[in-house]
Design an enzyme around this catalytic site. Structure first.
Site, PDB file in Angstrom:
ATOM      1  N   ASP A 231       0.856  -1.198   0.000  1.00  0.00           N
ATOM      2  CA  ASP A 231       0.000   0.000   0.000  1.00  0.00           C
ATOM      3  C   ASP A 231       0.887   1.241   0.000  1.00  0.00           C
ATOM      4  OD1 ASP A 231      -1.940   1.935   0.409  1.00  0.00           O
ATOM      5  OD2 ASP A 231      -2.958   0.845   2.015  1.00  0.00           O
ATOM      6  N   HIS A 325      -9.331  -1.632  -7.751  1.00  0.00           N
ATOM      7  CA  HIS A 325      -8.959  -0.452  -6.964  1.00  0.00           C
ATOM      8  C   HIS A 325      -7.783   0.294  -7.582  1.00  0.00           C
ATOM      9  CE1 HIS A 325      -8.610   1.951  -3.298  1.00  0.00           C
ATOM     10  NE2 HIS A 325      -7.312   1.717  -3.315  1.00  0.00           N
TER      11      HIS A 325
END
Lengths: 417, 417
Positions: A231, A325
């Site tokens: 991330d 995403h």
């Protein structure tokens, strides 16, 4: 640039080399670090073979500078976010005095020293990369008679359909972000900041977060979140030519007091881990559009390879699904919108519904939320496959002024102009 | 003694030397560590100048051994305590299968490897000193038809006048202690343990804790708690001649399955920090009987100097007051009672009353709670000056069996005898 106050670290039994900051504002204690200009020791130096503080403890971040610390500072392993509301009756004068106290405390603590009447919680520890960062919420300006100096950038974020925001844990007149590579150093700073608030402000909400410990991986890695995903891959880097323009407010804008500052969007994003972990790996990877193992796009390459958004699979469908995403949040899909994400994970045990109360304290930085967070979140809100597994539970938007010059306190250009 | 399974660490990109355990069961990755017998590398070794994992990440603790890990293991920076109750209908057979699953998972995770269908949360990280420790509560034995094998040591602790125990956060059929030097490694283990519980057991309560990061202080220091006190000075040391006798259950006792095991008393001790921090330093030091700066007795010397309990001050009163915490809890005041305290601090934000929900997850280890925790707590309960600043909010007592031999799972000697 050297702050002589930063050099008196003997209380913390610092045994190493400490000196002037490099470009990142770091004062490193490790031999061989860049920008080191002074060596310190104290009564314990050389006695009993005490080892030097590792860089975990000895790294100090500069308080003064063009920007506040805690924005481009590398992720720390512990963090506290805390919002305050001014107390009834407190106005601009009390706010100015509070920011003066807070700035003095932050400077002392970030240098690894103890404030007056110290709790002692961080005794023995080095500064441990402590940063304390201060911001103003939209409601601050009316309460201090400064409505005319409220930046338009603090206008409320649009409502998103997936929001389930708790107003008691959202917004606030004042916001403080604390980060450090030691839990007691971070908690120590939190208690000092709360004590300084005195009668001028009351805690509105407070959240705790964490990141990986330095040294837990063999080489510096992009962070993982509690879903197990790499991330932060697409984050802009301070070396990017347009980094400053995208992240920091330029001089000469409508609110000159924000020059060198940035806007922080803070979201408590609950992860529905029980649901997520039931999803097989290949379906998780399609939700994200990246491989879980190393964060590489499903279209191949390594973590930093660009997404091949047009590539089709044998079934004629995009390899990176339309609702993935990573596709929806890709800067190239959002007019080059860029924000610097600098989150902490959180885990507050078991929630009232019996599922883990865990997720991401998402903090992102940008010169203008309408060009950073908002367009990306609008698109995610409409069609992100990840939406089924997360819930935005709290939100805040804060104006974080530039770093204080020597002798100045944070926000002085707003409060005393 | 080398566990060959521990040597396949390449998934975690471990680059360093790993080998057989020393007396403390540690497998150290740092060059120069004791007991190192093997060097590993993987596809990343030597490529790109990747640095070796620091010992933060590369240190592994042995799963097999005479005692379970997590008792004499050095304090880790992150911890989770979690209690489970067996699900309705689950009995001895289901419990045995669960302990078998848990043991297999703990062994894999403590070696820095991933279990099947992994969440991926700890990918990239080394074992990071992970320990997973399992215990049985009093209620476990009736529910599994093993009442005759329940140790008398699990009889309920006496009630203490200062207790304000929440039964929903106390006791439990099963207890798991997780500790690691990386927050994601610890959380990863927690999720794996919860997943393994499946239909056999449900989480009863779960708490998160922390200690100082390795390297935050210039030399290894006794821990501090969130009151700023040095905490753990009087702890028995594994090198003490009577350490094993006091901490571990000997063979030949009434419950042979507990040989090599220990009893854990777990207390969630809330610290009333707002009150404590208002107390001036000299009064705080009289409450404890030690100097805050270095933990030395008020009667002089250094941290490890014995308390001069009979020494009087100029006012004719004892320098260490009669109700000082350190006097009352001193082993010599308690018939030599000894327990090994191995706590985590906790901080769960702001409590419903607006004060910090923070304090100590007190965990202490002893061969017999009636000779360890109970007599000391009885005396503290009657006259400890610290009582005004703390509140015992939850309590648990667990039988922690000895460590598993190769091929064995934790508790097998109870569940399959």
């Amino acid at each position: 640039m050297t702050d002589s106050d930063n050099l008196d670290l003997s209380r913390r039994r610092l045994l190493g080399a400490v000196g002037a900051a490099g470009a990142a504002g770091l004062v490193a204690g490790a031999a061989g670090g860049a920008g080191i200009s002074a060596a310190l020791s104290d009564d314990t130096a050389g006695a009993g073979g005490a080892p030097a503080l590792s860089t975990v403890g000895s790294t100090a971040v500069m308080f003064h500078g063009k920007h506040q610390a805690g924005i481009t500072t590398p992720l720390q392993s512990r963090g506290h976010l805390v919002a305050f509301d001014l107390a009834p009756g407190a106005g601009r004068k009390e706010a100015a005095a509070l920011l003066r106290r807070w700035s003095a405390t932050a400077k002392v603590l970030m240098a690894g020293k103890a404030p007056a009447e110290d709790t002692g919680i961080a005794l023995d520890a080095g500064p441990s990369s402590l940063t304390v960062t201060f911001g103003f919420g939209r409601t601050f300006f009316d309460r201090t008679g400064l409505a005319s100096r409220r930046p338009a950038e603090l206008d409320p974020l649009p409502a998103f359909s997936a929001d389930a925001l708790d107003p008691r844990r959202s917004e606030g007149d004042l916001w403080v972000q604390i980060g450090a590579d030691d839990a007691l150093v971070a908690f120590h700073a939190l208690r000092a900041v709360q004590k300084d608030a005195g009668d001028a402000a009351r805690v509105r909400w407070q959240m705790n977060g964490f990141n990986r410990s330095a040294g837990a991986t063999a080489k510096p890695m992009t962070a993982r979140n509690l879903m197990g995903q790499v991330d932060g891959t697409g984050n802009p880097k301070p070396t990017d030519p347009d980094f400053d323009r995208r992240i920091f407010v330029p001089a000469g804008g409508a609110q000159e007091w924000m020059a060198g500052g940035s806007y922080a969007v803070v979201r408590r994003i609950r992860m529905l881990l029980d649901d997520w972990e039931k999803l097989p790996l290949d379906r998780q990877e399609k939700v994200i559009g990246r491989r879980k193992s190393d964060g590489a796009p499903l279209t191949g390459g390594s973590e930093t390879t660009e997404l091949a958004l047009d590539k089709l699979g044998p079934d004629g469908k995009p390899v990176i699904p339309d609702n993935a995403h990573s596709r929806i949040s890709a800067p190239e899909q959002n007019g080059g919108a860029a924000m610097l994400r600098r989150p902490f994970s959180f885990h507050d045990g078991i929630g009232p519904d019996g599922t883990p109360d865990a997720g991401l304290l998402f903090v992102c930085w940008q010169a203008d939320p309408l060009r950073g967070f908002v367009p990306v979140q609008r698109k995610l809100d409409r069609g992100d496959a990840l939406s089924a597994f997360i819930r935005h539970e709290a939100s805040g938007l804060f104006a974080v002024p530039g770093g204080p010059a020597e002798g100045e306190y944070v926000g002085q250009r707003l409060l005393e102009a």
